[in-house]
Design a protein around this motif. Structure first.
Motif, mmCIF file in Angstrom:
data_model
loop_
_atom_site.group_PDB
_atom_site.id
_atom_site.type_symbol
_atom_site.label_atom_id
_atom_site.label_comp_id
_atom_site.label_asym_id
_atom_site.label_seq_id
_atom_site.Cartn_x
_atom_site.Cartn_y
_atom_site.Cartn_z
ATOM 1 N N MET A 105 0.830 -1.201 0.000
ATOM 2 C CA MET A 105 0.000 0.000 0.000
ATOM 3 C C MET A 105 0.873 1.263 0.000
ATOM 4 O O MET A 105 0.604 2.218 -0.735
ATOM 5 C CB MET A 105 -0.895 -0.027 1.241
ATOM 6 C CG MET A 105 -2.084 0.851 1.173
ATOM 7 S SD MET A 105 -3.261 0.646 2.531
ATOM 8 C CE MET A 105 -2.685 -0.732 3.484
ATOM 9 N N VAL A 106 1.913 1.260 0.808
ATOM 10 C CA VAL A 106 2.811 2.414 0.896
ATOM 11 C C VAL A 106 3.554 2.616 -0.429
ATOM 12 O O VAL A 106 3.656 3.742 -0.924
ATOM 13 C CB VAL A 106 3.806 2.234 2.071
ATOM 14 C CG1 VAL A 106 4.953 3.212 1.977
ATOM 15 C CG2 VAL A 106 3.081 2.378 3.392
ATOM 16 N N LEU A 107 4.062 1.538 -1.004
ATOM 17 C CA LEU A 107 4.778 1.652 -2.282
ATOM 18 C C LEU A 107 3.845 2.127 -3.390
ATOM 19 O O LEU A 107 4.258 2.892 -4.274
ATOM 20 C CB LEU A 107 5.444 0.326 -2.648
ATOM 21 C CG LEU A 107 6.702 0.016 -1.827
ATOM 22 C CD1 LEU A 107 7.113 -1.438 -1.981
ATOM 23 C CD2 LEU A 107 7.837 0.937 -2.244
ATOM 24 N N THR A 108 2.590 1.717 -3.349
ATOM 25 C CA THR A 108 1.610 2.202 -4.327
ATOM 26 C C THR A 108 1.381 3.699 -4.153
ATOM 27 O O THR A 108 1.315 4.444 -5.142
ATOM 28 C CB THR A 108 0.279 1.434 -4.176
ATOM 29 O OG1 THR A 108 0.526 0.053 -4.410
ATOM 30 C CG2 THR A 108 -0.766 1.943 -5.146
ATOM 31 N N ALA A 109 1.273 4.157 -2.912
ATOM 32 C CA ALA A 109 1.096 5.586 -2.647
ATOM 33 C C ALA A 109 2.302 6.377 -3.148
ATOM 34 O O ALA A 109 2.147 7.471 -3.714
ATOM 35 C CB ALA A 109 0.885 5.825 -1.156
#
Length: 152
Positions: free
Chosen positions: A29-33
């Motif tokens: 999720m963080v890498l997508t953000a």
């Protein structure tokens, strides 16, 4: 590529191999953000570590707010999940400042800007000095509350 992004990707691989579902989903999720932030705007760009810390801070704040909302709504299992995701994200953020450290920074900024006599009208001036110093290390609401208290 930034060191922090490399670390996030390496930790994601480790979490997947260890079958750590919470950690791997949170890091995804963080890498997508981060990727969304990189491609936002007119042209794609590579984020610096400071930019990535800003994204991480935003994501951590979202988790805190969601945990509170779920708790108020009586959904304790979802609140616990959001809080656990916040803990994972916090591992990648710089150490958070204590209330005393924030108070010291605000006092120094007030002295630096000469805003002590201006009262609340000088809040923007003081926040402009303090915000870059605390980026990623303190919640903006806590800093603003301290500025209000000292200027009040």
């Amino acid at each position: 590529m930034s060191d922090l992004k490399d670390r996030l990707r390496a930790d994601l691989t480790t979490a997947i191999k260890a079958r750590d579902e919470l950690r791997s989903s949170t890091l995804r999720m963080v890498l997508t953000a981060i990727t969304n932030q990189e491609v936002a705007g007119k042209e794609a760009r590579e984020l610096s570590d400071d930019d990535i810390i800003g994204v991480l801070s935003t994501e951590a704040k979202r988790r805190r707010e969601a945990a509170v909302a779920f708790e108020e709504g009586g959904r304790t299992e979802m609140a616990a999940k959001e809080a656990a995701e916040g803990v994972v994200i916090a591992e990648y953020l710089p150490a958070q400042l204590s209330e005393a450290e924030i108070a010291d920074l605000v006092s120094a900024a007030i002295a630096q800007t000469g805003a002590a006599d201006e009262g609340m009208r000088a809040m923007g001036k003081v926040m402009g000095v303090v915000t870059p110093q605390v980026k990623g290390r303190a919640d903006g609401g806590a800093v603003a509350a301290e500025v209000r208290r000292q200027l009040g």
